[in-house]
Design an enzyme around this catalytic site. Structure first.
Site, PDB file in Angstrom:
ATOM      1  N   ASP A  63       0.927  -1.252   0.012  1.00  0.00           N
ATOM      2  CA  ASP A  63      -0.206  -0.126  -0.128  1.00  0.00           C
ATOM      3  C   ASP A  63       0.652   1.231  -0.133  1.00  0.00           C
ATOM      4  O   ASP A  63       1.726   1.283   0.561  1.00  0.00           O
ATOM      5  CB  ASP A  63      -0.949  -0.047   1.151  1.00  0.00           C
TER       6      ASP A  63
ATOM      7  N   HIS B 216       1.204  -7.969   0.035  1.00  0.00           N
ATOM      8  CA  HIS B 216      -0.080  -8.663   0.558  1.00  0.00           C
ATOM      9  C   HIS B 216      -0.986  -9.005  -0.807  1.00  0.00           C
ATOM     10  O   HIS B 216      -0.828  -8.311  -1.885  1.00  0.00           O
ATOM     11  CB  HIS B 216      -0.691  -7.934   1.525  1.00  0.00           C
TER      12      HIS B 216
ATOM     13  N   ARG C 242     -17.087 -12.278  -0.423  1.00  0.00           N
ATOM     14  CA  ARG C 242     -16.285 -11.639   0.682  1.00  0.00           C
ATOM     15  C   ARG C 242     -16.059 -10.044   0.568  1.00  0.00           C
ATOM     16  O   ARG C 242     -15.990  -9.581  -0.624  1.00  0.00           O
ATOM     17  CB  ARG C 242     -14.735 -12.012   0.683  1.00  0.00           C
TER      18      ARG C 242
HETATM   19  C1  LIG Z   1      -4.950   6.555  -1.516  1.00  0.00           C
HETATM   20  C2  LIG Z   1      -5.025   5.356  -2.399  1.00  0.00           C
HETATM   21  C3  LIG Z   1      -4.175   4.120  -2.364  1.00  0.00           C
HETATM   22  C4  LIG Z   1      -4.798   3.440  -3.344  1.00  0.00           C
HETATM   23  C5  LIG Z   1      -4.843   4.210  -4.307  1.00  0.00           C
HETATM   24  C6  LIG Z   1      -5.923   5.415  -3.644  1.00  0.00           C
HETATM   25  O1  LIG Z   1      -6.212   6.317  -4.256  1.00  0.00           O
HETATM   26  C7  LIG Z   1      -7.115   4.570  -3.349  1.00  0.00           C
HETATM   27  C8  LIG Z   1      -7.260   3.018  -3.516  1.00  0.00           C
HETATM   28  C9  LIG Z   1      -6.075   2.513  -2.780  1.00  0.00           C
HETATM   29  C10 LIG Z   1      -5.859   1.030  -3.551  1.00  0.00           C
HETATM   30  C11 LIG Z   1      -6.776   0.196  -2.869  1.00  0.00           C
HETATM   31  C12 LIG Z   1      -6.549  -1.473  -3.376  1.00  0.00           C
HETATM   32  C13 LIG Z   1      -4.920  -1.829  -3.729  1.00  0.00           C
HETATM   33  C14 LIG Z   1      -4.293  -0.353  -4.311  1.00  0.00           C
HETATM   34  C15 LIG Z   1      -2.931  -0.764  -4.686  1.00  0.00           C
HETATM   35  C16 LIG Z   1      -4.978   0.279  -5.426  1.00  0.00           C
HETATM   36  O2  LIG Z   1      -5.195  -0.385  -6.524  1.00  0.00           O
HETATM   37  O3  LIG Z   1      -6.034   0.664  -4.793  1.00  0.00           O
HETATM   38  C17 LIG Z   1      -4.288   0.642  -3.405  1.00  0.00           C
HETATM   39  C18 LIG Z   1      -3.559   2.016  -3.929  1.00  0.00           C
HETATM   40  C19 LIG Z   1      -2.231   2.108  -3.090  1.00  0.00           C
HETATM   41  O4  LIG Z   1      -1.998   1.774  -1.996  1.00  0.00           O
HETATM   42  O5  LIG Z   1      -1.396   2.698  -3.984  1.00  0.00           O
HETATM   43  O1  LIG Z   2      -9.242  -7.368   0.724  1.00  0.00           O
HETATM   44  C1  LIG Z   2      -8.247  -7.511   1.415  1.00  0.00           C
HETATM   45  O2  LIG Z   2      -7.898  -8.497   2.461  1.00  0.00           O
HETATM   46  C2  LIG Z   2      -6.987  -6.873   0.923  1.00  0.00           C
HETATM   47  C3  LIG Z   2      -7.425  -5.300   0.636  1.00  0.00           C
HETATM   48  C4  LIG Z   2      -6.295  -4.604   0.206  1.00  0.00           C
HETATM   49  O3  LIG Z   2      -5.125  -5.052   0.229  1.00  0.00           O
HETATM   50  C5  LIG Z   2      -6.197  -3.003   0.079  1.00  0.00           C
HETATM   51  O4  LIG Z   2      -7.699  -2.553  -0.308  1.00  0.00           O
HETATM   52  O5  LIG Z   2      -5.261  -2.452  -0.075  1.00  0.00           O
HETATM   53 FE   LIG Z   3      -3.751  -3.359   0.131  1.00  0.00          FE
END
Ligand SMILES: C=C1C[C@]23C[C@@]1(O)CC[C@H]2[C@@]12CCC[C@@](C)(C(=O)O1)[C@H]2[C@@H]3C(=O)O
Ligand SMILES: O=C(O)CCC(=O)C(=O)O
Ligand SMILES: [Fe+2]
Length: 373
Positions: free
Chosen positions: A233, A288, A298
């Site tokens: 993240d 992860h 889920r």
């Molecule tokens: C603040 C943020 C982190 C994120 C991109 C976002 O703008 C909002 C969604 C976040 C998320 C959640 C799922 C996994 C992830 C890699 C994605 O594609 O969207 C993360 C982004 C991140 O942490 O880079």
């Molecule tokens: O669904 C999950 O357990 C992981 C979600 C996640 O990694 C994310 O939102 O960044």
């Molecule tokens: Fe994540």
């Protein structure tokens, strides 16, 4: 004017050309969703191994040793679960109900609140989808600040109660995130005087954050599908509520993928890329992913917590000194999100000042973008 989180992708639009799927209509796994198994996914010949050292630590926030336990968990795993965190179970139930109501809407209705290519909020596929040839078996909804505008599009008559739940959750989880920040930083010997951008009261008032609702519908062939591909993240920390269905897995060096079992009322906390930078590499930003299952739809709710979006994040000066050079250059959250949109799992190494190979240092966060097929 300082930039806001909602501006993060203005100069890095993410175009996803995939059709938004109606998962319920798919009886078989289409080839576009079939991921080939990775070598680390093969079960070990001895069968699954369970031992306390192989499980993500669980920390009771009322434990007088919580600071120490959190420090150890951050250093060795980059992730832990917390209990007695102060967020009422009823609120967790309510936010899960909100998420389920949202994802149960017809696709055409959800698309009324679709995320635009250069926007942060709204309904859509995971942003990282563009890095993979195969599609993920999931859908998401991102909320920054008030969900009002999008929720009015989803439920023209009925949006108010759903907005209230999200806003109440944002208030509670923000407070918890600030508390966890001081526990995670405190375990490194960092004090409020060391982090000026946390504000005069150290309450991280200007912090930015996004709530990410993730939905993983039941899947006809879960072993060949992928819910959310392996990633770190781009946050300081992430707080995840994964309801009662397992699916979250973290990569543990030397062990492989370890499932994080849902613990009733517990929340999963992981170190993000920006805390890895602040800690000058001491705390790994854990890789992860989410896997899917055949019988249970889920839902997970991630709170992605970061600094005020235009504050420069760099290794904390207390953790830098002779023999400990700063490993990363300063970067704002917005700039980092843009870098992630461009380089995905190589984003951290792209802001690194020293090459881990040239300096003989092993960077636990030097993940390669894992492209499948
Ligand atoms: C603040 C943020 C982190 C994120 C991109 C976002 O703008 C909002 C969604 C976040 C998320 C959640 C799922 C996994 C992830 C890699 C994605 O594609 O969207 C993360 C982004 C991140 O942490 O880079
Ligand atoms: O669904 C999950 O357990 C992981 C979600 C996640 O990694 C994310 O939102 O960044
Ligand atoms: Fe994540």
């Amino acid at each position: 004017m300082p930039s806001r989180l909602t501006d993060a992708f203005k100069s890095h639009p993410v175009h996803l050309h995939h059709k938004h799927p109606d998962f319920s209509s798919l009886q078989e796994l289409p080839d576009s969703y079939a991921w080939s198994a990775q070598p680390e996914d093969q079960p070990s010949p001895e069968g699954p191994i369970f031992s306390p050292e192989m499980s993500v630590p669980i920390v009771d926030l009322n434990d007088p040793n919580a600071l120490k336990l959190i420090g150890h968990a951050c250093k060795t795993w980059g992730v832990f679960q917390v209990t007695n965190h102060g967020i009422p179970n009823e609120l967790l139930d309510d936010i899960e109900t909100t998420g389920r109501s949202l994802f149960n809407l017809p696709v055409q209705q959800k698309l009324k609140a679709a995320r635009s290519p250069d926007g942060v909020s709204g309904y859509g596929l995971a942003r990282i989808s563009s890095f993979f040839a195969k599609l993920m078996w999931s859908e998401g909804f991102t909320i920054v600040g008030s969900p009002l505008e999008h929720f009015r599009q989803l439920w023209p008559q009925d949006y108010a109660k759903f907005c209230d739940t999200i806003e109440e959750y944002e208030t509670e989880v923000k407070r918890l995130a600030g508390r966890l920040m001081w526990l995670m930083l405190g375990s490194l010997g960092i004090t409020k005087a060391d982090v000026k951008w946390a504000g005069p009261k150290g309450d991280f008032k200007g912090a930015s954050a996004a709530v990410q609702l993730n939905s993983y519908p039941t899947c006809p062939d879960p072993d060949r599908a992928m819910g959310l591909a392996a990633h770190t993240d781009s946050t300081l920390l992430t707080i995840l509520y994964q309801s009662s269905t397992s699916g979250l897995q973290v990569l543990k060096e030397g062990t492989g993928w370890v499932t994080v079992p849902p613990v009733h009322g517990a929340l999963v906390v992981n170190v993000g890329d920006l805390l890895h930078i602040l800690s000058n590499g001491l705390y790994p930003s854990v890789l992860h992913r989410a896997v899917v299952n055949r019988t249970r739809h889920r839902l997970s709710i991630a709170y992605l917590y970061g600094p005020p979006s235009s504050v420069q994040i760099s290794p904390l000066s207390r953790l830098v000194g002779p023999g400990h050079p700063p490993l990363y250059r300063p970067i704002t959250w917005n700039e980092y999100l843009g870098t992630k949109a461009k380089h995905f799992n190589k984003a951290l190494s792209s802001v690194r000042l020293f090459s881990p190979v040239v300096n003989g240092l092993v960077d636990v966060n030097d993940h390669n973008a894992v492209k499948v097929n």
